[in-house]
Design an enzyme around this catalytic site. Structure first.
Site, PDB file in Angstrom:
ATOM      1  N   LYS A 113      -9.452   1.863  -2.933  1.00 38.65           N
ATOM      2  CA  LYS A 113      -9.876   1.351  -1.632  1.00 38.65           C
ATOM      3  C   LYS A 113     -11.326   1.730  -1.361  1.00 38.65           C
ATOM      4  O   LYS A 113     -11.715   2.889  -1.512  1.00 38.65           O
ATOM      5  CB  LYS A 113      -8.958   1.897  -0.541  1.00 38.65           C
ATOM      6  CG  LYS A 113      -9.197   1.292   0.830  1.00 38.65           C
ATOM      7  CD  LYS A 113      -8.163   1.823   1.828  1.00 38.65           C
ATOM      8  CE  LYS A 113      -8.362   1.200   3.205  1.00 38.65           C
ATOM      9  NZ  LYS A 113      -7.374   1.725   4.183  1.00 38.65           N
TER      10      LYS A 113
ATOM     11  N   CYS B 182      -4.998  -2.479   2.907  1.00 36.57           N
ATOM     12  CA  CYS B 182      -4.928  -2.253   4.354  1.00 36.57           C
ATOM     13  C   CYS B 182      -6.001  -3.065   5.078  1.00 36.57           C
ATOM     14  O   CYS B 182      -6.149  -4.256   4.838  1.00 36.57           O
ATOM     15  CB  CYS B 182      -5.045  -0.756   4.645  1.00 36.57           C
ATOM     16  SG  CYS B 182      -4.739  -0.297   6.371  1.00 36.57           S
TER      17      CYS B 182
ATOM     18  N   GLU C  85       0.839  -1.205   0.000  1.00 40.22           N
ATOM     19  CA  GLU C  85       0.000   0.000   0.000  1.00 40.22           C
ATOM     20  C   GLU C  85       0.875   1.257   0.000  1.00 40.22           C
ATOM     21  O   GLU C  85       1.826   1.359   0.778  1.00 40.22           O
ATOM     22  CB  GLU C  85      -0.876  -0.022   1.253  1.00 40.22           C
ATOM     23  CG  GLU C  85      -1.723   1.223   1.451  1.00 40.22           C
ATOM     24  CD  GLU C  85      -2.392   1.257   2.817  1.00 40.22           C
ATOM     25  OE1 GLU C  85      -3.339   2.047   2.991  1.00 40.22           O
ATOM     26  OE2 GLU C  85      -1.968   0.494   3.716  1.00 40.22           O
TER      27      GLU C  85
END
Length: 535
Positions: A359, A409, A294
């Site tokens: 995301k 994440c 990430e």
């Protein structure tokens, strides 16, 4: 008339009761916490709730609520203690504010354990009724925690069983909630034995005969045994499917970039060179896909403003014949302003972008401010709070000969996101994360623990690339390979099966959790008539 002696006796009894409640709350909290990483003593979970359940079955609802609430608060204070350091060191707020944030979070999470104890004490009706009621209530409240507000399913009880490989196969039917159910079922059966030994029958009244507690233990053992039998059979099936599946060789890169300098412009070139050097070593194994973590590129990849840095990255991509998945922030024009995304780019060795994923589930107070109209003042307190936009649930990245579901994440703790990507056709899962925020606490291990379950639930192999660790691979039955240590520069390469097998959990989602919610309602607030008529 109340005498001084009566007052002294009352005070003594009250003090003794408080000490007793604190003792049992602390004992239960420590057992629960030790069942999670670290030290990950999963066997403790099978008895950690016995004290609380015994109290709930033998006391009034108010006492059960007090002990349950304290158990939950103490447990989450211990499990989530890393929150303080994270938001102080990287959120730019004082220690005292970090402690206050942790305390508020734990006071909220403790309410779920307190609610469980209160409901169990309020609606108990004795032996076998309580045997079913307790696990149903627990799962219903866990599911509520997963969905309420922004959702925080960190540390669900079922995750403690990560090392029981045959047992966790059940999650391809029920999700992790099925494991939570079994753990509470066993705790309740043991608690019923304790309650009977105290001369009661589980509804606060005296009882006789060991028939009910023995039957409760037998039923719990049968359920756990059935889960192990299913898991053993299912592992053989999935292993056979893995052997027939197409293999994709994937490399994960762990740059170990210090979070304190990650966004410092003076270190951008050094960061790129670190990832390029590690990737060059991995290319010797001829991977098909190379994954960076990430925001591994600490700039706006492909944005003309950062054109020099983008070209430097692309020069490294051209060193081998592989596709690349790179984590990077992204900015796009939106009217007179900009929209920002936490993005994963899929890029060929020629520098052509063949896909991207934004995301979906953003970190509250880190990547966006929830309920901004009500919490307008938060922006002043959290200097690093972002203003990111969310992507679309179910989006995937498709290469020339591969199709992957992406988790960025802590999206890996939300199973519905992995399920959505598999429903969209993903043959494997890829998790990009930066766990440098957590330091050397138990959080990186807990985070990896939860990501592992996404592979089993969906029957998809998982590749995980983390900035400071833990990176590695999980096969579709949950076996871990190539796991890195924390805070090391590392790369790993593995051949992963590209699966087409569809699990019941992918097909039907959280039907088991919803069943438990329905049963909890039937047993509890709306089920009085049902209980009186049939139970």
């Amino acid at each position: 008339m109340v005498s001084l002696n009566d007052i002294a006796v009352w005070r003594g009894e009250s003090s003794s009761r408080i000490r007793s409640e604190l003792f049992w709350a602390c004992a239960g909290a420590l057992l629960l916490t030790f069942a999670f990483p670290g030290p990950a003593l999963g066997l403790l979970a099978w008895g950690a709730l016995v004290p609380l359940i015994v109290i709930s079955l033998t006391s009034d609802p108010k006492r059960a609520l007090r002990v349950g609430y304290l158990t939950g608060v103490f447990h989450y204070l211990a499990l989530l203690r890393w929150v303080v350091g994270t938001i102080h060191q990287y959120g730019g707020i004082p220690w005292i504010a970090g402690i206050a944030a942790l305390l508020l979070l734990c006071l909220y999470l403790g309410a779920y354990v307190g609610g469980f104890a209160w409901c169990l004490a309020r609606w108990r009706r004795g032996g076998l009724y309580s045997l079913v009621l307790a696990p149903v209530l627990w799962v219903a409240l866990e599911y509520l925690r997963t969905k309420a507000l922004t959702g925080f399913p960190w540390g669900l009880l079922g995750y403690t069983q990560q090392d029981a490989l045959a047992l966790i196969q059940l999650t391809d039917v029920t999700g992790v909630y099925g494991l939570s159910f079994l753990v509470v079922l066993v705790n309740t059966a043991l608690a019923l034995c304790v309650v009977h030994g105290m001369g009661q029958n589980g509804d606060g009244h005296s009882g006789s005969g060991w028939g009910t507690p023995v039957l409760a233990v037998a039923l719990a053992a049968a359920c756990v045994g059935g889960a192990f039998a299913y898991g053993t059979h299912r592992m053989a099936q999935v292993d056979e499917a893995q052997g027939k599946a197409k293999a994709l060789k994937v490399a994960v890169i762990q740059g170990n970039i210090d979070q304190a300098v990650k966004w410092d412009a003076a270190y951008q070139t050094a960061t790129i060179k670190t990832y390029q050097a590690l990737s060059t070593e991995a290319l010797a194994k001829e991977p098909d896909v190379i994954v960076w973590p990430e925001t591994a590129t600490p700039f706006y990849y492909l944005n003309p403003v950062d054109g020099l840095l983008t070209r430097e990255v692309n020069r490294g991509l051209a060193k081998g014949d592989a596709d690349w998945i790179l984590g990077a922030p992204a900015a796009e024009r939106a009217g007179q302003g900009w929209r920002y995304f936490n993005r994963a780019y899929a890029v060929t060795s020629e520098g052509a972008v063949i896909g991207s994923y934004d995301k979906v589930h953003l970190v509250p107070f880190g990547e966006y401010i929830p309920f901004q109209n009500l919490l307008f003042f938060i922006k002043r307190l959290v200097a690093s709070a972002g203003n990111f936009s969310a992507g679309t649930k179910g989006d995937t990245i498709r290469g020339w000969d591969w199709h992957a579901g992406i988790q960025i994440c802590f999206e890996s703790i939300f199973p519905e996101l992995s399920v959505a990507s598999v429903r969209s056709g993903a043959g494997l899962l890829i998790n990009l994360t930066n766990d440098a925020w957590f330091g050397r606490s138990g959080a990186p291990y807990q985070h990896f623990q939860m990501a592992r379950f996404r592979a089993v639930e969906t029957r998809r192999a998982l590749a995980r690339s983390a900035n400071t660790g833990i990176s590695g691979f999980v096969d579709p039955v949950g076996r871990v390979s190539g796991a890195t240590d924390l805070y090391e520069e590392a790369w790993r390469v593995a051949s992963l099966p590209v699966m087409t097998l569809t699990s019941l959990y992918v097909r039907y989602g959280d039907f088991f959790a919803w069943l438990c919610v329905a049963m909890a309602l039937a047993f509890g607030p709306v089920g009085g008539g049902i209980r009186r008529r049939f139970l």
